[in-house]
Scaffold this active site. Structure first.
Site, PDB file in Angstrom:
ATOM      1  N   TYR A   1     -39.665 -45.489  43.345  1.00  0.00           N
ATOM      2  CA  TYR A   1     -39.801 -44.167  43.913  1.00  0.00           C
ATOM      3  C   TYR A   1     -39.530 -44.162  45.415  1.00  0.00           C
ATOM      4  CZ  TYR A   1     -41.844 -39.757  45.457  1.00  0.00           C
ATOM      5  OH  TYR A   1     -42.029 -38.525  46.036  1.00  0.00           O
TER       6      TYR A   1
ATOM      7  N   ASN B   1     -45.267 -39.278  54.521  1.00  0.00           N
ATOM      8  CA  ASN B   1     -46.473 -39.185  53.698  1.00  0.00           C
ATOM      9  C   ASN B   1     -47.694 -39.609  54.498  1.00  0.00           C
ATOM     10  OD1 ASN B   1     -45.145 -40.202  50.447  1.00  0.00           O
ATOM     11  ND2 ASN B   1     -45.396 -38.194  51.342  1.00  0.00           N
TER      12      ASN B   1
ATOM     13  N   TYR C   1     -87.806 -17.802  63.252  1.00  0.00           N
ATOM     14  CA  TYR C   1     -87.069 -18.949  62.721  1.00  0.00           C
ATOM     15  C   TYR C   1     -86.067 -19.529  63.717  1.00  0.00           C
ATOM     16  CZ  TYR C   1     -88.693 -18.130  57.901  1.00  0.00           C
ATOM     17  OH  TYR C   1     -89.442 -18.005  56.768  1.00  0.00           O
TER      18      TYR C   1
ATOM     19  N   ARG D   1     -88.383 -21.723  65.683  1.00  0.00           N
ATOM     20  CA  ARG D   1     -89.206 -22.636  64.907  1.00  0.00           C
ATOM     21  C   ARG D   1     -88.370 -23.608  64.063  1.00  0.00           C
ATOM     22  NH1 ARG D   1     -92.745 -20.482  60.074  1.00  0.00           N
ATOM     23  NH2 ARG D   1     -92.331 -18.527  61.191  1.00  0.00           N
TER      24      ARG D   1
ATOM     25  N   PHE E   1     -51.930 -40.234  49.770  1.00  0.00           N
ATOM     26  CA  PHE E   1     -51.603 -39.206  50.764  1.00  0.00           C
ATOM     27  C   PHE E   1     -52.407 -37.927  50.572  1.00  0.00           C
ATOM     28  CE2 PHE E   1     -48.330 -39.285  47.365  1.00  0.00           C
ATOM     29  CZ  PHE E   1     -48.804 -38.202  46.641  1.00  0.00           C
TER      30      PHE E   1
ATOM     31  N   GLU F   1     -46.167 -31.344  42.658  1.00  0.00           N
ATOM     32  CA  GLU F   1     -47.343 -31.420  43.524  1.00  0.00           C
ATOM     33  C   GLU F   1     -48.203 -30.197  43.210  1.00  0.00           C
ATOM     34  OE1 GLU F   1     -45.494 -31.723  47.338  1.00  0.00           O
ATOM     35  OE2 GLU F   1     -44.474 -33.590  46.784  1.00  0.00           O
TER      36      GLU F   1
END
Length: 505
Positions: free
Chosen positions: A52, A194, A278, A281, A325, A411
Site C-alpha cells: 500500500y 498521514n 455554589y 463553595r 493515523f 475512510e
C-alpha cells in the site's frame, strides 16, 4: 538543541520549539533506524508484491498497481493533490509545533523514509522557514492530510512559506537559506501526509495555555472569595480527603494557601456566614474536575507525541498497513478539554455576577461603580462575559461525534479531531477573557474594601496586577483594561505566586 529520537519529545519541548526557543536535530540512533527501514522499503520495491502506497494508489485507489517509473511521480502527486486546505493560515507557532512533532514521528524509524526527510524538516525549523498552512480541511483521518500536505509542499519547493517576516514562494525561501528542494522517492510522500500532528500541535500549545489559565482562575477565585467575605470552610482538607479526586484536592489546597492569614472576621458574631453560593463553595469540585481533565490530556498528548502515526509502517521484515493515523484519541481529549474549560469559564462568570449585583455582593457598590446611577461601573463587562460564555457553550459541543464518510467511503469513519482542536483554541481565548473580567471586578472590589483587607499573598497579586492594569475612579472605556488583564493572565504572571506549604498540607 533538542534531539528528536521518536521517544522523548515532551509538551514542553513542543512549546519551546514552537516559540523558537530551541533548535532541533535528529538523534544518531534514529538515523540508523531510519536507514535500516529505508533499506527494507527499497528491497520491497523490487518485489512484484503490492504494498500500500509504495507501489499502489491510495485510499479507494489502493488496488491500482503502479509501474516502477510511476512511483516517484505518484508521491509528488499525493502532496499536490492533498493540498486542499482553506481559510486563514495556522499560526506560526502551531506550524512549527506540527513540524517538530512530524520530524519526531519519522525519527522513530518505522516509516521507511530516508533520514534526509526528517533532517530537512529540522533544517526548516532551525532556519526559520514556516510553511503557510490553511487551518481548515482536515477530518482527522487518515490523519491531518491537508495540513501536512501543505507542509510537505514547502519541502519540495512549492507553495508559500514565511521567512524573515515575509510570505513568499517556498522555493525562494529555501534558496535564501541555502537549502535544496527535496526530490521525494517511494513511500516518502505518504509518510509526510498521514498523521495527527496538526491537531496535536494545537492541543499541546493549548494545554500549555490551560495550565497557566488554571492558576489564574484559582487565584482570581480566591480574590473574589475575599471581596465577598466568603467562608473558607469548604476548602478544609478533611472534606476533600473523603472525596479524594486529585484535582479537587489540589484545587482546595491551593485556595487554602491563597486565603491563609486573611484578616476578615468570617466566623464571629451573629451574622457569620454558614454557606456560600455554589460558585464560591464548589470551586474545588469544579476547578478540580477541570484540572483532572487537563492532566489526562497531558498523558494522552505525550503518548501521541512519540507514536508512529503514518501508514504503512515498517517492522523488521514486514510492511504493515493499519490505522495509527486515526485521530480518535486526540479528538475525544480535545473535546473533553473544551467542555472542561467551559466549566471554569462558566463558574467565573457567576462569581463576576455576584461581585456586581447589589443584592448579592455583601455591601459593595452596585456594579462596583464609584457613584451608582450616574455611573454604570462594570455592569456591561459582565454582559460581555455572558456573551463569551454563550459562545463557549456552542464550542463545547463535541466534534468527535460527527463523523462524515470520505474518500469514496473507504475512510468511512473519521475523527474530526482537527475541528475539535480549532474549537478548543477559540475556547481557551474566550475563557481567558472571562477570567480577566472577573479579575478586574475582584481587584476593584478589594479596592473598595480598603488597603489590607485581604491576605498577604493576595495583596501581592493585586500589587502585581495594578502594575499592568491601573485602577480607576470614574466610568471609562473598559475594553482596554479587559485587554490588558487578558494579557496579564496570558503572560503567566500569576504562576510565580507562592503559597505557604504548611497551610496547603
Amino acid at each position: 538543541m533538542i534531539q528528536l529520537d521518536g521517544m522523548g519529545l515532551s509538551v514542553e519541548d513542543v512549546v519551546s520549539i514552537a516559540y523558537g526557543r530551541d533548535e532541533v536535530s535528529i538523534a544518531a540512533s534514529s538515523i540508523e533506524k531510519m536507514s535500516a527501514s529505508r533499506r527494507f522499503v527499497e528491497e520491497a520495491m523490487i518485489s512484484s508484491q503490492p504494498v500500500y502506497a509504495l507501489n499502489t494508489g491510495v485510499g479507494l485507489l489502493a488496488n491500482i498497481a503502479l509501474g516502477h517509473s510511476e512511483i516517484e511521480e505518484m508521491q509528488v502527486n499525493l502532496v499536490r493533490s492533498h493540498c486542499c486546505g482553506v481559510g486563514q493560515p495556522l499560526s506560526r507557532e502551531i506550524v512549527r509545533g506540527l513540524m517538530a512533532i512530524r520530524a519526531n514521528v519519522l525519527a522513530k524509524g518505522v516509516s521507511g523514509i530516508r533520514p534526509v526527510i526528517a533532517e530537512r524538516i529540522c533544517d526548516l525549523l532551525n532556519c526559520g522557514i514556516t510553511p503557510v498552512i490553511p487551518a481548515r480541511g482536515s477530518v482527522g483521518a487518515s490523519g491531518d492530510l491537508a495540513p501536512l500536505a501543505h507542509m510537505a509542499l514547502t519541502l519540495i519547493g512549492e507553495g508559500d512559506a514565511e521567512f524573515e517576516g515575509k510570505v513568499r514562494p517556498s522555493l525562494e525561501c529555501l534558496q535564501a537559506a541555502g537549502l535544496e528542494p527535496l526530490q521525494l522517492q517511494a513511500k516518502e510522500g505518504i509518510s509526510l501526509l498521514n498523521g495527527t500532528q496538526a491537531m496535536l500541535s494545537i492541543g499541546c500549545l493549548q494545554l500549555h495555555e490551560l495550565e497557566t489559565l488554571f492558576v489564574a482562575a484559582q487565584t482570581t477565585a480566591a480574590l473574589t472569595m475575599e471581596a465577598l467575605r466568603g467562608t473558607p470552610v469548604p476548602f478544609d482538607a478533611r472534606l476533600h480527603g473523603v472525596r479524594p479526586h486529585p484535582g479537587q484536592v489540589h484545587s482546595a489546597a491551593h485556595i487554602r494557601g491563597l486565603l491563609a492569614e486573611s484578616p476578615i472576621p468570617r466566623t464571629q458574631g451573629k451574622n457569620r456566614r454558614i454557606q456560600d453560593a455554589y460558585c464560591l463553595r464548589c470551586i474545588p469540585q469544579v476547578h478540580g474536575a477541570a484540572w483532572d481533565t487537563i492532566r489526562e490530556a497531558r498523558r494522552v498528548f505525550e503518548i501521541e507525541l512519540n507514536s508512529a502515526t503514518d501508514n504503512p509502517l515498517v517492522f523488521d521484515e514486514d510492511i504493515l498497513s493499519g490505522g495509527n493515523f486515526h485521530g480518535a484519541p486526540l479528538a475525544l481529549t480535545l473535546d473533553y478539554l473544551a467542555i472542561a474549560i467551559c466549566q471554569i469559564a462558566g463558574i467565573s462568570e457567576r462569581r463576576t455576577e455576584r461581585l456586581l449585583n447589589p443584592t448579592l455582593n455583601e455591601g459593595l457598590p452596585a456594579f462596583l461603580a464609584s457613584t451608582p446611577g450616574i455611573e454604570s461601573g462594570l455592569m456591561i463587562a459582565q454582559v460581555t462575559a455572558a456573551a463569551l460564555y454563550a459562545e463557549m457553550r456552542v464550542l463545547a459541543t463535541p466534534a468527535s461525534t460527527g463523523s462524515l464518510p470520505t474518500s469514496g467511503n473507504q475512510e468511512d469513519f473519521v475523527s474530526m479531531g482537527m475541528t475539535s482542536a480549532l474549537k478548543l483554541e477559540q475556547s481557551v481565548g474566550l475563557a481567558r477573557t472571562i477570567i480577566a473580567i472577573e479579575l478586574l471586578a475582584a481587584t476593584r472590589a478589594l479596592d473598595f474594601r480598603g488597603e489590607g483587607e485581604t491576605t498577604p499573598v493576595l495583596q501581592e497579586v493585586v500589587r502585581r496586577f495594578r502594575e499592568h492594569v491601573p485602577g480607576w475612579t470614574k466610568d471609562c472605556v473598559l475594553s482596554t483594561p479587559i485587554k490588558n488583564a487578558d494579557k496579564f493572565i496570558a503572560a503567566g504572571l500569576l504562576n510565580s505566586i507562592e503559597v505557604s506549604a504548611a497551610v496547603v498540607a
